[in-house]
Write a protein that holds these residues in place. Structure first.
Motif, mmCIF file in Angstrom:
data_model
loop_
_atom_site.group_PDB
_atom_site.id
_atom_site.type_symbol
_atom_site.label_atom_id
_atom_site.label_comp_id
_atom_site.label_asym_id
_atom_site.label_seq_id
_atom_site.Cartn_x
_atom_site.Cartn_y
_atom_site.Cartn_z
ATOM 1 N N GLY A 139 0.837 -1.190 0.000
ATOM 2 C CA GLY A 139 0.000 0.000 0.000
ATOM 3 C C GLY A 139 0.870 1.237 0.000
ATOM 4 O O GLY A 139 1.888 1.304 -0.683
ATOM 5 N N SER A 140 0.509 2.226 0.805
ATOM 6 C CA SER A 140 1.263 3.481 0.851
ATOM 7 C C SER A 140 0.707 4.341 1.969
ATOM 8 O O SER A 140 -0.456 4.183 2.376
ATOM 9 C CB SER A 140 1.148 4.219 -0.481
ATOM 10 O OG SER A 140 1.627 5.542 -0.381
ATOM 11 N N LYS A 179 -4.729 3.131 -3.374
ATOM 12 C CA LYS A 179 -3.957 2.566 -2.270
ATOM 13 C C LYS A 179 -4.814 2.384 -1.018
ATOM 14 O O LYS A 179 -4.582 1.463 -0.228
ATOM 15 C CB LYS A 179 -2.757 3.452 -1.959
ATOM 16 C CG LYS A 179 -1.636 3.380 -3.004
ATOM 17 C CD LYS A 179 -0.982 2.014 -3.049
ATOM 18 C CE LYS A 179 0.260 2.002 -3.920
ATOM 19 N NZ LYS A 179 0.913 0.669 -3.984
#
Length: 332
Positions: free
Chosen positions: A141-142, A159
């Motif tokens: 993800g982020s 994300k």
């Protein structure tokens, strides 16, 4: 992890390339997947150089196509006798103000980032369940999925969906022999500014993104990040957030979401304004964007920008980012 079979989507450059390297160091047989065959060939050469006996397969795969992902997983399992580790890393980065983005940018981000992670997860699970000792799945993800980042809205939306998917998979697969690790990196020096797509005032957008992504003050060495990510996967951690800034941002958003949103709005004002006509424009790769004039920058700010951009350019050369793709689509 000696002797395990691993698959990394988006493994031809940047963070994905380093994740594949870390898996090789730990003794895995690795299959890297991406859409661009030229990038894949160069990535395989990078990974095998100086590593006699390294087991690396490079497979062209479009993660937006579930059938293509199913073929990838089946072939990897057939060649290596199963699949033990899967890291879903494929993605794209689009940098532009909302006024310069069309709905297609959101669709493209969701298809590559979210559906890419979903397809990799669903097609890998039958093999991971059969893994001796239990399979390991990681979704990249982020921090942009933990809170919306101005001028990165399609990326943040996709994300955030990956973050929800990772949490849901962890809950549903708990007790079924498969661990799921949600990975939320902050900015890393991967050279992604050259492969990212820019819209609006492209030169100005490219300038701020490349500088921040390369600055040691706010970004992280990508090889160190990859080591920490693979260690987290090896230890079956549920979640890992990288960089102090990303941890602080995620914590602040969780505790005080309204305040975080207001601060994001203030940050957005400091970012480049869209062109006067306010119309959506085509997006262009960073490698095709000419840097804009910096006459308005204070000399200290200019030095910081140049420093960050230089470090990011150096990372791009090491991590297979500075070559032009063989065709229009490639994973990042």
């Amino acid at each position: 992890m000696i002797g395990l079979s691993a698959v990394v989507t988006g493994g031809s450059r940047g963070l994905g390339l380093l994740l594949a390297e870390q898996l090789l160091i730990r003794g895995c047989a690795v299959t890297i997947a991406a859409r661009d065959t030229g990038e894949l060939g160069r990535a395989r050469d990078i990974l095998t150089e100086g590593r006699p006996g390294a087991r690396v397969r490079a497979v062209a795969c479009d993660v937006t196509d579930r059938a293509s992902v199913a073929t990838l997983m089946a072939e990897a399992a057939d060649v290596h006798g199963g699949i033990d580790v899967v890291i879903a890393n494929a993605g794209i980065i689009q940098v532009a103000p909302l006024e310069s983005i069309e709905a297609e940018a959101f669709r493209s981000a969701m298809e590559t980032i979210y559906l890419g992670a979903l397809h990799a997860s669903l097609e890998a699970l039958p093999w991971l369940r059969r893994s001796q000792g239990g399979g390991r799945l990681a979704l990249i993800g982020s921090v942009g999925g933990l809170l919306a980042v101005p001028h990165l809205l399609p990326y943040s939306c996709a994300k955030s969906a990956v973050a929800a998917l990772a949490e849901g998979l962890h809950a549903e697969l708990r007790g079924h022999g498969v661990s799921v690790t949600a990975v939320h990196p902050g900015l890393m020096r991967t050279g992604s500014h050259l492969a990212a797509e820019f819209g609006g005032n492209e030169a100005a957008e490219f300038a701020w993104f490349s500088a921040l992504a390369g600055s040691p003050l706010v970004s992280m060495d990508a090889r160190r990040a990859a080591d920490r990510i693979v260690t987290a996967v090896e230890r079956r951690r549920t979640r890992i957030v990288l960089t102090p800034m990303a941890k602080a941002a995620g914590l602040t958003h969780g505790v005080a979401p309204a305040l975080t949103t207001r601060l994001s709005a203030l940050a957005a004002r400091a970012l480049p304004s869209p062109p006067e006509q306010g119309q959506a424009h085509d997006m262009h790769k960073g490698r095709d964007v000419e840097p804009g004039p910096d006459r308005a920058l204070h000399p200290a700010a200019r030095r910081l920008r140049d420093w960050g951009s230089a470090l990011n350019d150096r990372a791009a050369r090491r991590l297979n980012q500075n070559q032009r793709p063989d065709h229009a689509h490639s994973s990042t």
